[in-house]
Design a protein around this motif. Structure first.
Motif, short mmCIF file in Angstrom:
data_model
loop_
_atom_site.label_atom_id
_atom_site.label_comp_id
_atom_site.label_asym_id
_atom_site.label_seq_id
_atom_site.Cartn_x
_atom_site.Cartn_y
_atom_site.Cartn_z
N LEU A 61 0.83 -1.20 0.00
CA LEU A 61 0.00 0.00 0.00
C LEU A 61 0.86 1.25 0.00
CD1 LEU A 61 -1.91 -2.26 1.11
CD2 LEU A 61 -2.87 -0.54 2.62
N THR A 62 0.53 2.19 -0.87
CA THR A 62 1.20 3.49 -0.83
C THR A 62 0.33 4.53 -1.52
OG1 THR A 62 3.23 4.70 -1.38
CG2 THR A 62 2.52 3.08 -2.99
N ASP A 63 0.22 5.72 -0.94
CA ASP A 63 -0.30 6.86 -1.68
C ASP A 63 -1.60 6.59 -2.45
OD1 ASP A 63 0.09 9.47 -2.18
OD2 ASP A 63 1.62 9.23 -3.74
N GLY A 64 -2.59 5.94 -1.84
CA GLY A 64 -3.86 5.68 -2.52
C GLY A 64 -3.81 4.56 -3.54
N VAL A 65 -2.75 3.77 -3.46
CA VAL A 65 -2.54 2.72 -4.46
C VAL A 65 -2.26 1.40 -3.74
CG1 VAL A 65 -0.79 1.93 -6.11
CG2 VAL A 65 -1.68 4.26 -6.26
N ILE A 66 -2.77 0.31 -4.32
CA ILE A 66 -2.44 -1.04 -3.82
C ILE A 66 -1.83 -1.85 -4.96
CG2 ILE A 66 -3.37 -3.24 -2.98
CD1 ILE A 66 -5.68 -1.71 -1.74
N TRP A 121 -10.48 0.97 3.79
CA TRP A 121 -11.73 1.69 3.49
C TRP A 121 -11.61 2.62 2.30
CZ3 TRP A 121 -16.10 0.12 5.50
CH2 TRP A 121 -16.04 -0.68 6.64
N GLY A 122 -10.42 3.07 2.01
CA GLY A 122 -10.28 4.05 0.93
C GLY A 122 -10.55 3.43 -0.43
#
Ligand code: ZN
Ligand code: ZN
Length: 207
Positions: free
Chosen positions: A137-142, A178-179
């Motif tokens: 996970l990083t910066d709104g990305v998986i 959740w994002g």
């Protein structure tokens, strides 16, 4: 913002990702076509790559580990429970002709933070497809490896796969993330976590 470039490599059309920010980066799942990966690194000559991160141990995600460790001096990171795939007598040698064992430099576990200097990944352990499968996970990305794909989930019928653990991992994803992340899988097109929630709930009932 991080930059993400994708190369599709090897017989299994694995997504190898080059993820970088402000001149520093990592390579996720260098699973084949080491010459193409090498070319991409040369193309991105302004980026210093520090790590190879394997979302799991299967040969189609790890084939060029040895090349990148020995020729490029990159450190190999993998979840501790998948280190068996990189060993001398691993099943990768059986299923991926030419696979060469290589010892990982850093063993990961759930909750670890991988510091790439200009950005960070957190490690989210999702066993099922393999014992040491992880999401990064990083910066709104998986980066989801072979755990989540667009419209489906990873197989659990390979050696070391575990359907019950896959179910637990999917619950863990649905209950904790959740994002609306953009999801970059190990094969196929990208998707979003919101788009996949329906499928994940469905698989949870079916498994
Ligand atoms: Zn796999
Ligand atoms: Zn794969």
């Amino acid at each position: 913002m991080i930059k993400i470039e994708k190369l599709v490599v090897g017989l299994f059309k694995t997504n190898c990702y080059f993820v970088y920010k402000e001149g520093v980066g990592v390579i996720i799942d260098p699973g084949g076509d080491c010459d193409l990966i090498n070319k991409k690194i040369e193309e991105l000559k302004d980026v210093k790559f520090l790590y190879v991160i394997n979302t799991h141990g299967h040969g189609d995600h790890t084939f060029c580990n040895k090349f990148l460790k020995e020729k490029m001096n990159l450190k190999i990171l993998i979840h501790e429970e998948d280190k068996l795939f990189l060993s001398e007598n691993s099943i990768n040698k059986l299923y991926h002709p030419g696979f060469e064992p290589v010892y990982p430099d850093i063993l990961l576990e759930d909750g670890d933070i991988i510091d790439v200097k200009t950005f960070k990944f957190s490690v989210f352990h999702t066993p099922g497809h393999t014992p040491g499968s992880i999401l990064l996970l990083t910066d709104g990305v998986i980066f989801s490896g072979d755990t989540i794909f667009k419209g489906t989930i990873g197989r659990t019928d390979f050696e070391y796969g575990d359907e019950r653990k896959m179910k637990e991992s999917i619950s863990k994803i649905l209950n904790n993330l959740w994002g609306n992340y953009v999801v970059y899988p190990g094969h196929g097109e990208k998707t979003t976590l919101d788009e996949e929630r329906k499928n994940l709930n469905y698989f949870l009932k079916m498994l």
